[in-house]
Design an enzyme around this catalytic site. Sequence first.
Site, PDB file in Angstrom:
ATOM      1  N   ASP A  33      30.710 -30.853 -17.195  1.00  0.00           N
ATOM      2  CA  ASP A  33      30.446 -30.042 -18.374  1.00  0.00           C
ATOM      3  C   ASP A  33      31.352 -30.444 -19.543  1.00  0.00           C
ATOM      4  O   ASP A  33      32.541 -30.706 -19.364  1.00  0.00           O
ATOM      5  CB  ASP A  33      30.681 -28.567 -18.024  1.00  0.00           C
ATOM      6  CG  ASP A  33      30.459 -27.662 -19.201  1.00  0.00           C
ATOM      7  OD1 ASP A  33      29.282 -27.354 -19.465  1.00  0.00           O
ATOM      8  OD2 ASP A  33      31.447 -27.280 -19.866  1.00  0.00           O
ATOM      9  N   CYS A  71      37.374   7.603   4.431  1.00  0.00           N
ATOM     10  CA  CYS A  71      37.643   7.620   2.994  1.00  0.00           C
ATOM     11  C   CYS A  71      37.913   6.222   2.464  1.00  0.00           C
ATOM     12  O   CYS A  71      38.218   5.305   3.220  1.00  0.00           O
ATOM     13  CB  CYS A  71      38.903   8.432   2.702  1.00  0.00           C
ATOM     14  SG  CYS A  71      38.793  10.154   3.122  1.00  0.00           S
TER      15      CYS A  71
END
Length: 461
Positions: A427, A32
């Site tokens: 940037d 599970c």
Amino acid sequence: MQTAHYQQARLTRDPRFDGRFFVAVTSTGIYCRPICPAPLPKEENVRYFDSAVAAAEAGFRPCLRCRPDSAPASWAWKGTDTTLERALRLIDEGALVQGSVSRLAERLGISSRYLTRLFQNGTGTSPKRYALYQQLLFAKSLLQQTGLPVAEVAFAAGFGSIRRFNDCFRERLQMTPSDLRRQPGKAGDNGELTLFLSYRPPYNWQHLRDFLRPRLIPGLEWITDHSYGRSLTLDNGQHGYFTATHDAARHGFRVALHLSQPTVLLPVVRTLRRLLDLDADSGCIDDHLRPLLASLGGPVPGLRLPGTLSLFEAGVRAILGQQVSVSAAHKLVAQLVEAYGQTGPGPTGEMRLFPSPEVLAETDLAELRLPGRRKQTLIDLACLFRDEPQTAADPGRWLQLSGIGPWTVQYARMRGLSESDIWLGGDLGVQRALRQHDVTFDPAAAAPWRSYLTLNLWSLT
DNA sequence: CGGAATTAATG
DNA sequence: CATTCTCCTGGG
């Protein structure tokens, strides 16, 4: 992580650990997700595995209730071997559905012998068996989530014959495909497929949405407070579109997918997961960035890296974003799509497709208000994608084109390949954020999550 | 289901 | 690298 952590996580059904490990129950032979709503098994009957395949190799079958096939993927393997990680990624992108194991080894620059050794050590199984199991889990989720005929499920998951699909399914999942066939009730296809794709919280949907909104290309993409959708163009020339609606309570997105023909769906779903960055381990990433960003109020929790649909699109967006503001770049992309993007049927009438390399390679971009040199760079990139797709797949090789520098390459890697460790130090937005907030730190400390550091800085301006 | 041809795993 | 084992698919 040790057993004590696993134990704690499963006892509290903590969704932040979903997909990072699996709980197998020896008394039932079932494994599970840690979030499984079933009654908690006794600790003495529990075994922990760090992947679904590992649990399967030990003879367990997936739970029908929590559906381990729907858990978010996790790349956190113990060995932290980058070659193995790359191999797992390539396989998940379908490398073994089309190609052979030896071709994969070649792509990775290692011998196939070494590749199988890496797999044996890292995952406890062989490359082919790993790939097959991923296909089976995907098929299982399609059987349970959609009304697709069993034969089409087999095809969508990358199987070439129903016969083989049935055999493998039986053997590995210990049930037959028809056992799982969704109960009648939900209508069949009107060409629409609905899937639920889950993530591991935290997931900052607002932030992702607010990142996408000012970059939104009309006709190509659409957005609401709770959903994002866009058109799709696939490698095989097929097209379609999807709309993903956020469901915070269920930690995922309900995705409505329309495609022009049935196709191998596994890679399509991988792309959707990448676009929305569903598999990131935000908890880990945030913890890692917290000390660096402490003076800025800490990292944005659950920040995800929005991908572009294709590397080509990322390259185009990068070139059009060179040295201009987000809004200026956005106008250019919108013009490009308006002028050269094909039209197709969308959710509400006409929809635009992102222009293909073939189309852009043949045009002069007269419609675009852009310096001639930059137009040429765009055309050169389109030609590279059209003529030498293998070369184009590595943005590093784009540097040989005039007008493409490191920023463009890094941006394309970050958005087009969703590489997690891209630092866009040059940037403009990043530099402005650093100046405004007067911070100095060594970005290397953010490795291997420098893309998320970059995004955090963007969000400050 | 069985078998042939091909490919993958392993010492 | 060679042997053994598994995968894959067409046809019955």
